[in-house]
Design an enzyme around this catalytic site. Sequence first.
Site, short mmCIF file in Angstrom:
data_model
loop_
_atom_site.label_atom_id
_atom_site.label_comp_id
_atom_site.label_asym_id
_atom_site.label_seq_id
_atom_site.Cartn_x
_atom_site.Cartn_y
_atom_site.Cartn_z
N ASP A 84 0.89 -1.16 0.00
CA ASP A 84 0.00 0.00 0.00
C ASP A 84 0.93 1.21 0.00
OD1 ASP A 84 -1.64 2.11 0.60
OD2 ASP A 84 -2.26 1.38 2.58
N LYS A 132 2.88 11.30 -3.39
CA LYS A 132 1.86 10.58 -4.16
C LYS A 132 0.93 11.55 -4.89
CE LYS A 132 -1.60 6.98 -3.38
NZ LYS A 132 -2.06 6.00 -2.39
N GLU A 159 -7.17 0.63 -4.38
CA GLU A 159 -7.13 0.47 -2.92
C GLU A 159 -8.44 -0.09 -2.34
OE1 GLU A 159 -5.82 4.37 -1.88
OE2 GLU A 159 -3.82 3.97 -2.67
N ASP A 211 -12.77 5.64 2.16
CA ASP A 211 -11.32 5.66 2.44
C ASP A 211 -10.80 7.10 2.51
OD1 ASP A 211 -8.57 5.55 2.38
OD2 ASP A 211 -8.43 4.11 0.75
#
Length: 583
Positions: free
Chosen positions: A8, A70, A147, A169
């Site tokens: 992850d 990211k 994800e 999320d």
Amino acid sequence: MSRIIGIDLGTTNSCVSIVEGGHPVIIQNDKGERATPSVVAFNDRGDVLVGSAAKRQQAVNPDRTVSSVKRQMGTDWSVRIGGKAWTAQEISAMILRKLRQDAEAYLGEPVTDAVITVPAYFNDIQRQATKDAGRIAGLNVKRIINEPTSAALAYGLNNGMPQKIMVYDLGGGTFDVSIIEIGEGVIEVLATSGDNHLGGDDFDARVADYLMDEFKREQRVDLRRDPAACGRVREAAEQAKKELSGTDTAHISLPFLAQRDGMPVHMEATLTRAKFDQLTADLVERTAGPVRSALQDAGLSPAQLGRVLLVGGSTRIPAVQAKVRQLTGQEPSKNINPDECVAQGAAVQGDILQGSHELAAKGDILLLDVTPLSLSIETVGGVATRLVERNSRLPIHHSQIFSTTAPFQRAVDIHVLQGERPMARDNKSIGRFRLTGIERAMAGVPQIEVTFDIDANGILTVSARDQKTGKAQSITITTNDRMSEDEIQKAIRDAEMYAGADSLYKDSMTAVSEARQLIAKAEAALKEKGKAAEKADRKQVKADVAALSRLLFRCKPEKMNEQDVAALKDAMAKLQASADRLQ
Ligand code: AMP
């Protein structure tokens, strides 16, 4: 064959997992942590630190520390440090390399293969950039998975009941909401939505802004001009935010934060949960739109959801949980670890790919991901003509016939777009190419077949073929956002070169961080013991705290030499000794 690890690769934290004995386990890093901060730092000599060592020195070395990279994946962003411009892929590769090394240390064997997760909202370029980062880190990326799909996979292992669920999320930098169908051996993403610029970082920024405004009002010192002070406030803001998930008040104490008229000034502040909720209410509210749109795309009402899963550290915030309850009318599930389930799901996917998974023997689990945004090509008048609708199930193979607009036109330009807007200019341009050698004919006669292929990783290939002449263009989407093979090879070499971390730098940072912890502990002990301790002992501790704080104030890890480290350690030993006498 090397075992496939699940990664992850998060905005704030990254996590690595492997299936052992049929269950995904989280691999701890060399510091015994289950998550590694996605932070990379460089010192003057170009040595690299990754993880909490990098995060800890961020406050004193903000210009040479990279976090939340990211958010930059798939853009032409780069950061110039030590005379070199580093791309987002290269920085991410340093994090991946660290995770790989931790996995190798744990498994006692080389690791070459991985499954890496990305937000469902990532477009093709961002997915490709993630794959490139893996390559630079020496990893063969077997699969890129979404994800929420990964979380559902971890979840599906524990509960095989067929149902439709929502995965909400909220991590450090991105927000994703997905509607997922868990069926007999099939996990399907029905719809996704989200905001890839919303996460815990924004909550930290709100708290930090509030603290700095208050400080300016009370102390007349503008901390925003001092990057090191800003970094410390930001760190304290995150800490306070986390505390407020469990308590009603958090205390912020930052001694020697700045100077005014040559005198040190300290920050002492208290933040209540009510104030925190007020500062961040609009951020929480911003998650409502994507929740409604994902439900609408999936054609579901909240009542049809079997479960709502919380993923990402920021879902620990009580106001976020209350919002989820309000939006879905149900109590979200917490029997799945929000910080770890994504990595666990990726490990399960790796295990399935390896063929050793217990479920693989029963005929495999099918992961049916969807394309997050619509794909089109530009046609006459700047119109975006759609070939693939958003939320179409992967893999995709779709062809459509187009023609020419001018007589005797010998070439057509294919401009590939991603997005939901009707006009080409309002969508993201993700590639362009030219098909030449078309049959000489009147406008509208040639038959040009355009094909979109999206593989299981969400990677897009577009091709075009003139049906009459058979002339086909072998097409690679040429975009500057992607790295060429040469660039990847160069990045791999650079990554090797900068891989070694400098031990003095590490020592300096460890000492600085331990000194800070020691001061906090000593101050807590002073408070706790109060008058019960001998007056002389208390006085000594206070004097030693002040001495160590003064030393710390001058210490910049990237500039410290051995003597500085030794001086810091001496002062720490003194404080430790006097603090011990308080016990
Ligand atoms: P993730 O990307 O899932 O690792 O989430 C990281 C984000 O979760 C960061 O912004 C953290 O500050 C935040 N976070 C972690 N623990 C908590 C907590 N107990 N309360 C609020 N936010 C948290």
